[in-house]
Write a protein that holds these residues in place. Sequence first.
Motif, mmCIF file in Angstrom:
data_model
loop_
_atom_site.group_PDB
_atom_site.id
_atom_site.type_symbol
_atom_site.label_atom_id
_atom_site.label_comp_id
_atom_site.label_asym_id
_atom_site.label_seq_id
_atom_site.Cartn_x
_atom_site.Cartn_y
_atom_site.Cartn_z
ATOM 1 N N LEU A 1 0.837 -1.191 0.000
ATOM 2 C CA LEU A 1 0.000 0.000 0.000
ATOM 3 C C LEU A 1 0.878 1.249 0.000
ATOM 4 N N GLY A 2 0.614 2.154 -0.919
ATOM 5 C CA GLY A 2 1.405 3.376 -1.029
ATOM 6 C C GLY A 2 2.557 3.287 -1.998
ATOM 7 N N THR A 3 2.786 2.104 -2.585
ATOM 8 C CA THR A 3 3.878 1.936 -3.547
ATOM 9 C C THR A 3 3.698 2.877 -4.737
ATOM 10 N N THR A 4 4.796 3.488 -5.177
ATOM 11 C CA THR A 4 4.755 4.358 -6.353
ATOM 12 C C THR A 4 5.807 3.947 -7.382
ATOM 13 N N GLU A 5 6.311 2.730 -7.287
ATOM 14 C CA GLU A 5 7.317 2.213 -8.224
ATOM 15 C C GLU A 5 6.808 0.904 -8.815
ATOM 16 N N PHE A 6 6.522 0.929 -10.139
ATOM 17 C CA PHE A 6 5.873 -0.214 -10.768
ATOM 18 C C PHE A 6 6.624 -0.779 -11.980
ATOM 19 N N ILE A 7 7.860 -0.406 -12.159
ATOM 20 C CA ILE A 7 8.605 -0.849 -13.340
ATOM 21 C C ILE A 7 8.708 -2.374 -13.416
ATOM 22 N N THR A 8 8.978 -3.023 -12.280
ATOM 23 C CA THR A 8 9.104 -4.490 -12.272
ATOM 24 C C THR A 8 7.803 -5.154 -12.698
ATOM 25 N N ILE A 9 6.683 -4.684 -12.152
ATOM 26 C CA ILE A 9 5.389 -5.264 -12.512
ATOM 27 C C ILE A 9 5.060 -4.966 -13.971
ATOM 28 N N ILE A 10 5.383 -3.786 -14.434
ATOM 29 C CA ILE A 10 5.108 -3.423 -15.829
ATOM 30 C C ILE A 10 5.910 -4.317 -16.786
ATOM 31 N N ASN A 11 7.117 -4.647 -16.422
ATOM 32 C CA ASN A 11 7.918 -5.573 -17.243
ATOM 33 C C ASN A 11 7.265 -6.958 -17.307
ATOM 34 N N LYS A 12 6.680 -7.378 -16.189
ATOM 35 C CA LYS A 12 5.971 -8.664 -16.179
ATOM 36 C C LYS A 12 4.730 -8.606 -17.069
ATOM 37 N N ILE A 13 4.061 -7.464 -17.077
ATOM 38 C CA ILE A 13 2.898 -7.286 -17.950
ATOM 39 C C ILE A 13 3.325 -7.396 -19.417
ATOM 40 N N LYS A 14 4.429 -6.773 -19.761
ATOM 41 C CA LYS A 14 4.937 -6.851 -21.135
ATOM 42 C C LYS A 14 5.207 -8.295 -21.543
ATOM 43 N N GLN A 15 5.785 -9.048 -20.627
ATOM 44 C CA GLN A 15 6.124 -10.442 -20.934
ATOM 45 C C GLN A 15 4.874 -11.314 -21.050
ATOM 46 N N ALA A 16 3.858 -11.024 -20.226
ATOM 47 C CA ALA A 16 2.646 -11.852 -20.204
ATOM 48 C C ALA A 16 1.737 -11.589 -21.402
ATOM 49 N N LYS A 17 1.817 -10.401 -21.977
ATOM 50 C CA LYS A 17 1.008 -10.015 -23.141
ATOM 51 C C LYS A 17 -0.495 -10.269 -22.928
ATOM 52 N N PRO A 18 -1.075 -9.649 -21.885
ATOM 53 C CA PRO A 18 -2.512 -9.840 -21.644
ATOM 54 C C PRO A 18 -3.355 -9.026 -22.613
ATOM 55 N N ASN A 19 -4.637 -9.374 -22.687
ATOM 56 C CA ASN A 19 -5.586 -8.569 -23.462
ATOM 57 C C ASN A 19 -6.086 -7.375 -22.665
ATOM 58 N N PHE A 20 -6.045 -7.506 -21.331
ATOM 59 C CA PHE A 20 -6.462 -6.394 -20.472
ATOM 60 C C PHE A 20 -5.811 -6.546 -19.103
ATOM 61 N N ILE A 21 -5.789 -5.429 -18.370
ATOM 62 C CA ILE A 21 -5.297 -5.406 -16.987
ATOM 63 C C ILE A 21 -6.493 -5.141 -16.084
ATOM 64 N N LEU A 22 -6.642 -5.921 -15.032
ATOM 65 C CA LEU A 22 -7.671 -5.671 -14.025
ATOM 66 C C LEU A 22 -6.964 -5.057 -12.822
ATOM 67 N N SER A 23 -7.204 -3.781 -12.556
ATOM 68 C CA SER A 23 -6.479 -3.066 -11.505
ATOM 69 C C SER A 23 -7.315 -2.854 -10.255
ATOM 70 N N ASN A 24 -6.759 -3.281 -9.136
ATOM 71 C CA ASN A 24 -7.315 -2.986 -7.823
ATOM 72 C C ASN A 24 -6.277 -2.278 -6.959
ATOM 73 N N LEU A 25 -5.490 -1.429 -7.592
ATOM 74 C CA LEU A 25 -4.604 -0.537 -6.849
ATOM 75 C C LEU A 25 -5.448 0.554 -6.208
ATOM 76 N N VAL A 26 -4.995 1.071 -5.068
ATOM 77 C CA VAL A 26 -5.729 2.140 -4.395
ATOM 78 C C VAL A 26 -4.781 3.275 -4.016
ATOM 79 N N GLY A 27 -5.389 4.427 -3.697
ATOM 80 C CA GLY A 27 -4.640 5.555 -3.176
ATOM 81 C C GLY A 27 -3.597 6.110 -4.121
ATOM 82 N N ASP A 28 -2.451 6.498 -3.553
ATOM 83 C CA ASP A 28 -1.378 7.134 -4.321
ATOM 84 C C ASP A 28 -0.781 6.217 -5.373
ATOM 85 N N SER A 29 -0.998 4.910 -5.255
ATOM 86 C CA SER A 29 -0.446 3.966 -6.230
ATOM 87 C C SER A 29 -1.107 4.103 -7.600
ATOM 88 N N ILE A 30 -2.345 4.561 -7.624
ATOM 89 C CA ILE A 30 -3.079 4.631 -8.888
ATOM 90 C C ILE A 30 -2.433 5.588 -9.885
#
Length: 464
Positions: free
Chosen positions: A238-267
């Motif tokens: 909670l409160g994380t503002t660094e998402f490069i690692t997760i974004i790299n995983k998204i690139k590798q997974a090649k999804p059709n969509f992202i389902l986001s349940n981030l809250v607060g400053d993370s959004i």
Amino acid sequence: MKKINRSNDALNAITRRRFIQYGSLAAASSIVAACTPTTTTPTTTGGTTASPAADGKKGIKVGVMYSTTGTIAIVEKSLQDATFLAIDQINEGTGPWAGKKGIDGQMIEKVVVNPDSNWDLYNQMSKRLIDEDKVVCVLGCYTSASRKSVLPVFEEKDSLLYYPVYYEGNECSSNVIYTGAAPNQQITDSIPYCIKNFGKKGFFIGSDYIYPKESNRIAKAELVNGGGEVVGDEYAALGTTEFITIINKIKQAKPNFILSNLVGDSIPAFYKQLKDAGITSKDIPIMAFPTTEEEIQAMGPEFAEGHYSSFNYFQSVDTPENKAFVEQFKAKFGKDRVTNGVMEAAYLQTFFMAQAMEKVAKEKKTLNTSTLREATRGQVFKAPQGTVKVDPDNYHTYLYSRIGKWKADGQAEIVFATKAAVRPIPWSQALYKGRICVHKTPDDRSNPIVETKKDVPIEFLKET
């Protein structure tokens, strides 16, 4: 919620210091026994006990418990503002309360606390509101972690919490009136929409606490039941503002969509970094539950354009009640402010409460938890989103289901909407088929869970 690894002594010392800082009425710090509506301002952080009504009647004390500091303040402040607007309208006899004034001549006194986005403080402050301030009920909480923190307090003391936020469901307490979306009013329609319009591969992301994990668990079950595939499942503190690692995983997974349940400053951080990484809404659209007009205004609409949110209310909803609500909110808090789904729920639940108090007064009963709880059952209100109702069986609220596509101006184009408010089903039917909640009348606080083992049909509110 992950617990911080501190010694008990150190944690207790910090908790005591923070509770003194935010919990002392005598010091007039972050707890407010609000002034009368003519003297209260939206940014007040200190105050005195409200004056009694002009006829000498004692005011009705109501707790208001939202964080205006900390990582969740980005949205919780708007819930407090909407609550203040509703209480002022009730006391002044304006807005939906036109022609009346207060509750049978009594003014509502706000006793306001700021838990600083700290789950322990929610627990401690709820105790203080009930035991020391003697409030009739409390309007408040945002995250499921904060609700879970205070729930034992309200149940032990048999007090009443009005909770205005969409949540993971799988709960049905005699001491909570739930006015945010149950899973079937937000998740059940959004996942089929994603499959139909984006594809079957979903990547799930959320903040690391109860609501995102449980909500994603339901959404993943809905996706698999619909023939889809989960290609990623990641959580950030909670409160994380660094998402490069997760974004790299998204690139590798090649999804059709992202389902986001981030809250607060993370959004805002996630949306900005996703676009900076070269991923636009045309490449991989986001379907979000917690992302509202408030967070989009904070990040800049260019980062959300083309992405989606599933909510019961958007500022762009076209009803006479919503036009009035938006105008009244902006007039009180500033023309540049936006309205959003959770604050609308905070607004409407305040009127549910007031209507129930009015019913108790008309029936010449003593106002307490039992009478207020029974009077809240079945309350109907013409909310900004449309006509809504407290389900008399499960204390959740009939709400509209809507999906909005974010535009360049930060507002939502509504691309899906139910014809009327949907009856709430607290237990996810994707995980707990046939499980429903039925409170006895009058409520004896016994276990309300009923196992029907049958499909629970979708029902819509019929206006009389």
